[in-house]
Write a protein that holds these residues in place. Structure first.
Motif, mmCIF file in Angstrom:
data_model
loop_
_atom_site.group_PDB
_atom_site.id
_atom_site.type_symbol
_atom_site.label_atom_id
_atom_site.label_comp_id
_atom_site.label_asym_id
_atom_site.label_seq_id
_atom_site.Cartn_x
_atom_site.Cartn_y
_atom_site.Cartn_z
ATOM 1 N N VAL A 200 0.859 -1.195 0.000
ATOM 2 C CA VAL A 200 0.000 0.000 0.000
ATOM 3 C C VAL A 200 0.894 1.243 0.000
ATOM 4 C CG1 VAL A 200 -1.772 1.289 1.245
ATOM 5 C CG2 VAL A 200 -1.819 -1.225 1.244
ATOM 6 N N TYR A 201 0.822 2.016 -1.064
ATOM 7 C CA TYR A 201 1.673 3.190 -1.212
ATOM 8 C C TYR A 201 0.840 4.446 -1.481
ATOM 9 C CZ TYR A 201 5.978 0.434 -1.411
ATOM 10 O OH TYR A 201 7.041 -0.382 -1.101
ATOM 11 N N PRO A 202 0.366 5.125 -0.430
ATOM 12 C CA PRO A 202 -0.346 6.394 -0.646
ATOM 13 C C PRO A 202 0.481 7.431 -1.409
ATOM 14 C CG PRO A 202 -0.782 5.580 1.555
ATOM 15 C CD PRO A 202 0.277 4.682 0.976
ATOM 16 N N TYR A 203 1.813 7.319 -1.323
ATOM 17 C CA TYR A 203 2.666 8.241 -2.079
ATOM 18 C C TYR A 203 2.351 8.146 -3.576
ATOM 19 C CZ TYR A 203 6.780 9.612 -4.786
ATOM 20 O OH TYR A 203 7.605 10.154 -5.740
ATOM 21 N N TYR A 204 2.287 6.926 -4.103
ATOM 22 C CA TYR A 204 2.005 6.766 -5.532
ATOM 23 C C TYR A 204 0.567 7.161 -5.854
ATOM 24 C CZ TYR A 204 6.471 4.337 -6.062
ATOM 25 O OH TYR A 204 7.804 4.039 -6.092
ATOM 26 N N ASP A 205 -0.364 6.828 -4.964
ATOM 27 C CA ASP A 205 -1.755 7.243 -5.189
ATOM 28 C C ASP A 205 -1.844 8.767 -5.283
ATOM 29 O OD1 ASP A 205 -2.882 4.630 -5.127
ATOM 30 O OD2 ASP A 205 -2.760 4.644 -2.951
ATOM 31 N N TYR A 206 -1.132 9.436 -4.376
ATOM 32 C CA TYR A 206 -1.137 10.902 -4.372
ATOM 33 C C TYR A 206 -0.499 11.452 -5.648
ATOM 34 C CZ TYR A 206 0.562 15.590 -3.312
ATOM 35 O OH TYR A 206 0.866 16.920 -3.373
ATOM 36 N N MET A 207 0.671 10.919 -6.025
ATOM 37 C CA MET A 207 1.379 11.432 -7.190
ATOM 38 C C MET A 207 0.586 11.227 -8.473
ATOM 39 S SD MET A 207 4.240 12.793 -6.168
ATOM 40 C CE MET A 207 5.312 12.819 -7.598
ATOM 41 N N GLN A 208 -0.117 10.105 -8.549
ATOM 42 C CA GLN A 208 -0.854 9.784 -9.769
ATOM 43 C C GLN A 208 -2.228 10.445 -9.838
ATOM 44 O OE1 GLN A 208 -0.786 5.493 -9.653
ATOM 45 N NE2 GLN A 208 1.455 5.422 -9.837
ATOM 46 N N SER A 209 -2.633 11.068 -8.731
ATOM 47 C CA SER A 209 -3.973 11.673 -8.693
ATOM 48 C C SER A 209 -4.010 13.068 -9.307
ATOM 49 C CB SER A 209 -4.459 11.769 -7.243
ATOM 50 O OG SER A 209 -3.803 12.823 -6.545
ATOM 51 N N HIS A 210 -2.820 13.658 -9.561
ATOM 52 C CA HIS A 210 -2.732 15.002 -10.142
ATOM 53 C C HIS A 210 -3.536 16.004 -9.312
ATOM 54 C CE1 HIS A 210 -0.732 13.151 -13.539
ATOM 55 N NE2 HIS A 210 -1.761 12.335 -13.712
ATOM 56 N N ASP A 211 -3.238 15.986 -8.002
ATOM 57 C CA ASP A 211 -3.814 16.914 -7.021
ATOM 58 C C ASP A 211 -5.271 16.601 -6.654
ATOM 59 O OD1 ASP A 211 -1.427 18.383 -6.857
ATOM 60 O OD2 ASP A 211 -2.000 19.601 -8.592
ATOM 61 N N ALA A 212 -5.827 15.523 -7.159
ATOM 62 C CA ALA A 212 -7.184 15.153 -6.748
ATOM 63 C C ALA A 212 -7.199 14.656 -5.300
ATOM 64 C CB ALA A 212 -7.751 14.086 -7.676
ATOM 65 N N ILE A 213 -6.084 14.070 -4.854
ATOM 66 C CA ILE A 213 -5.947 13.630 -3.469
ATOM 67 C C ILE A 213 -5.148 14.679 -2.703
ATOM 68 C CG2 ILE A 213 -4.888 11.909 -1.942
ATOM 69 C CD1 ILE A 213 -5.410 9.809 -4.053
ATOM 70 N N PRO A 214 -5.693 15.256 -1.632
ATOM 71 C CA PRO A 214 -4.935 16.238 -0.847
ATOM 72 C C PRO A 214 -3.719 15.591 -0.197
ATOM 73 C CG PRO A 214 -7.288 16.309 -0.313
ATOM 74 C CD PRO A 214 -7.062 15.072 -1.129
ATOM 75 N N LEU A 215 -2.624 16.336 -0.115
ATOM 76 C CA LEU A 215 -1.406 15.819 0.503
ATOM 77 C C LEU A 215 -1.657 15.413 1.958
ATOM 78 C CD1 LEU A 215 1.626 15.246 0.306
ATOM 79 C CD2 LEU A 215 2.032 17.636 0.958
ATOM 80 N N ASP A 216 -2.422 16.205 2.681
ATOM 81 C CA ASP A 216 -2.694 15.879 4.087
ATOM 82 C C ASP A 216 -3.417 14.541 4.219
ATOM 83 O OD1 ASP A 216 -1.507 18.184 4.899
ATOM 84 O OD2 ASP A 216 -3.363 19.278 5.317
ATOM 85 N N TYR A 217 -4.286 14.243 3.275
ATOM 86 C CA TYR A 217 -5.030 12.982 3.275
ATOM 87 C C TYR A 217 -4.089 11.802 3.053
ATOM 88 C CZ TYR A 217 -8.814 9.761 1.764
ATOM 89 O OH TYR A 217 -9.695 8.705 1.618
ATOM 90 N N ALA A 218 -3.036 12.008 2.262
ATOM 91 C CA ALA A 218 -2.064 10.938 2.025
ATOM 92 C C ALA A 218 -1.129 10.752 3.207
ATOM 93 C CB ALA A 218 -1.252 11.241 0.769
ATOM 94 N N LEU A 219 -0.862 11.828 3.963
ATOM 95 C CA LEU A 219 0.128 11.799 5.033
ATOM 96 C C LEU A 219 -0.460 11.527 6.422
ATOM 97 C CD1 LEU A 219 2.321 14.869 3.995
ATOM 98 C CD2 LEU A 219 2.908 12.455 3.773
ATOM 99 N N PHE A 220 -1.725 11.186 6.518
ATOM 100 C CA PHE A 220 -2.391 10.941 7.811
ATOM 101 C C PHE A 220 -2.530 12.221 8.645
ATOM 102 C CE2 PHE A 220 -0.441 6.769 6.989
ATOM 103 C CZ PHE A 220 -1.443 5.878 7.329
#
Length: 501
Positions: A200-220
């Motif tokens: 499970v890599y939220p880093y890749y989910d965040y990077m591939q979302s093109h800002d659709a996923i907030p950074l704070d949401y990826a970082l807990f």
């Protein structure tokens, strides 16, 4: 409005896992070996013990590493490398030989508790997918024959990319292309009491979302209620990407009618250094993610779908792997560098005793007043030589040169060594000329190693500072009359030290 039948299905899917999954979660680490200066197995194990890491995952079954882990009690997941999968998946005898060679020769001295048969097979070597389940079954059969099947679980690690339509989690499903593999695989995991291994890599989910996923949401990071993601089907609130991906996997399994297979996250992390086009690959973000991940896992909150159910997780990874190919970020996922120094200091106050590079309970190691000057000088020489302490801060003109006394210089060197060894027992003695204090000895521009948050750990070399009860191979430390610290290597006759393991 959703139909009653659909709502009934959702309610069924929200039922808790069996009691077998309701246990305390653990955090472990993956140990990659793509380092130009890979520490030897004894050094790796010393680091693990100093950091109180009790679970590790290896990408192979290296006999030297497994031998070094013997007697430690550390729980070990070993792996069948992908290049060996085809042979094992096509031959029961080959699988039995692999178990005999890599497992039976090491247990019970080494606490092997799981075998990962391949890694991300479906997405990296799909040609081996048809024999994946057979490989698991053959390995398990060999464990049954050795009466180890109840102690060693067999599974295979998957990329989370095999899950499609992952948000909202209740709509997630496995790529149907892999149904001929996933269905028999889940039957195997269910029948053997094993678990689904998931990377499970939220880093890749965040990077591939093109800002659709907030950074704070990826970082807990904490989110206001109106910023939380809500699954419209279940009305469950998600405060981080990690939980959403894990629950997506649970829902994907449940739609194949498997509701009692727990999940262990075999890889998760965040890189600490990247290229100029990776602005969110920073030390601070890596620290934030891994610190929050560890606290999140160890507090046993589980996920919104399965609250209170452990989601044990292995951090990727122990060391930065400078020999890996690809982008800079691919080389910088580690918690430590090759010498054992932390890449950053985790913020883990209140989360238990794992990973001792936290800054809580700070103590310092300094020279005793009134001790024999020759013994003190000899201990200083040892610390700056074989002890591999960086004594450049004490050369003339440096911040800790003044006062130019043996006591002051020895205190700095002793404290540097003590924190490099993570304040381990016996590392602040130096034949009785050192002592532990809770008072920060820093002064003026001289900041002691233990006071700046850079607690180190084991470095490449197995020498420990000679203690009062060490067995000597000579009568004393060699004596150097000068108080000044030389920048040239200091060669001394070593005492035979007792290595703290």
């Amino acid at each position: 409005m959703a139909s009653w039948s659909f709502m009934a299905v959702i309610f069924f899917h929200l039922l808790p896992l069996p009691a077998m999954a309701l246990q305390d979660a653990f955090v472990g680490v993956n140990i990659g070996t793509a380092l130009t200066d890979m520490p030897n197995p004894t050094q790796v194990v010393t680091l693990l013990k100093a950091q109180q890491i009790r679970h590790v995952r290896l990408y192979d079954a290296d006999p030297a590493m497994l031998t070094a882990l013997a007697g430690t009690g550390i729980r070990v997941t070993v792996s069948v490398p992908n290049q060996q999968l085809l042979a094992i998946g096509q031959s029961n005898a080959t699988a039995a030989n692999w178990v005999a060679r890599n497992i039976l020769t090491h247990v019970p001295a080494t606490n092997i508790t799981a075998i990962s048969v391949g890694s991300e097979v479906l997405t990296t070597i799909p040609n081996a997918a048809p024999v994946l389940v057979s490989a698991l079954q053959y390995i398990h059969a060999a464990l049954i024959a050795a009466r180890l099947d109840s102690h060693i679980k067999v599974s295979t690690a998957h990329s989370s990319s095999i899950i499609l339509d992952s948000f909202p989690p209740s709509q997630a499903f496995f790529n149907r292309t892999w149904d001929p593999v996933m269905i028999p695989l889940l039957k195997f995991l269910q029948s053997t009491g094993s678990y689904l291994m998931l990377n499970v890599y939220p880093y890749y989910d965040y990077m591939q979302s093109h800002d659709a996923i907030p950074l704070d949401y990826a970082l807990f990071r904490p989110l206001p209620p109106n910023k939380e993601a809500v699954d419209s089907n279940t009305l469950l609130h998600y405060t981080n990407v990690f939980d959403a991906v894990v629950d997506a996997a649970y829902f994907a399994m449940s739609y194949l009618n498997f509701t009692n297979v727990p999940i262990v996250v075999t890889e998760s992390g965040w890189p600490s250094k990247g290229d100029s086009n990776d602005p969110d690959v920073t030390l601070d973000n890596a620290n934030t993610y891994n610190s929050n991940l560890i606290k999140h896992v160890l507090n046993n909150t589980g996920t919104p779908k399965h609250p209170g159910v452990a989601v044990s997780t292995f951090i990727y990874e122990l060391y930065n792997e400078d020999s890996r190919t690809g982008a800079v970020s691919e080389k910088n996922w580690g918690l430590f560098d090759a010498t054992g120094r932390p890449i950053y200091v985790l913020h883990l106050t209140g989360s238990g005793t794992m990973l001792a590079n936290d800054t809580t309970n700070q103590t310092y190691c300094v020279a005793k007043e009134g001790v024999d000057r020759k013994m003190l000088q000899a201990a200083l020489d040892w610390a700056c030589g074989p002890g591999k302490v960086d004594c450049s801060g004490m050369v003339q003109g440096a911040g800790c040169y003044e006062p130019d006394t043996v006591v002051a210089h020895a205190s700095y060197a002793f404290d540097a060594y003590y924190h490099k060894m993570v304040m381990a027992e016996g590392t602040c003695d130096f034949k009785g000329v050192a002592t532990i204090t809770t008072t920060d000895p820093s002064h003026g521009s001289c900041i002691f190693p233990g006071s700046n948050g850079s607690n180190g750990t084991f470095i490449n070399g197995t020498s420990l500072a000679p203690s009062s009860d060490s067995t000597s191979s000579g009568s004393s430390f060699p004596f150097h009359a000068s108080n000044s610290i030389s920048c040239m290597p200091i060669f001394v006759v070593l005492f035979l030290s007792v290595v703290y393991l």
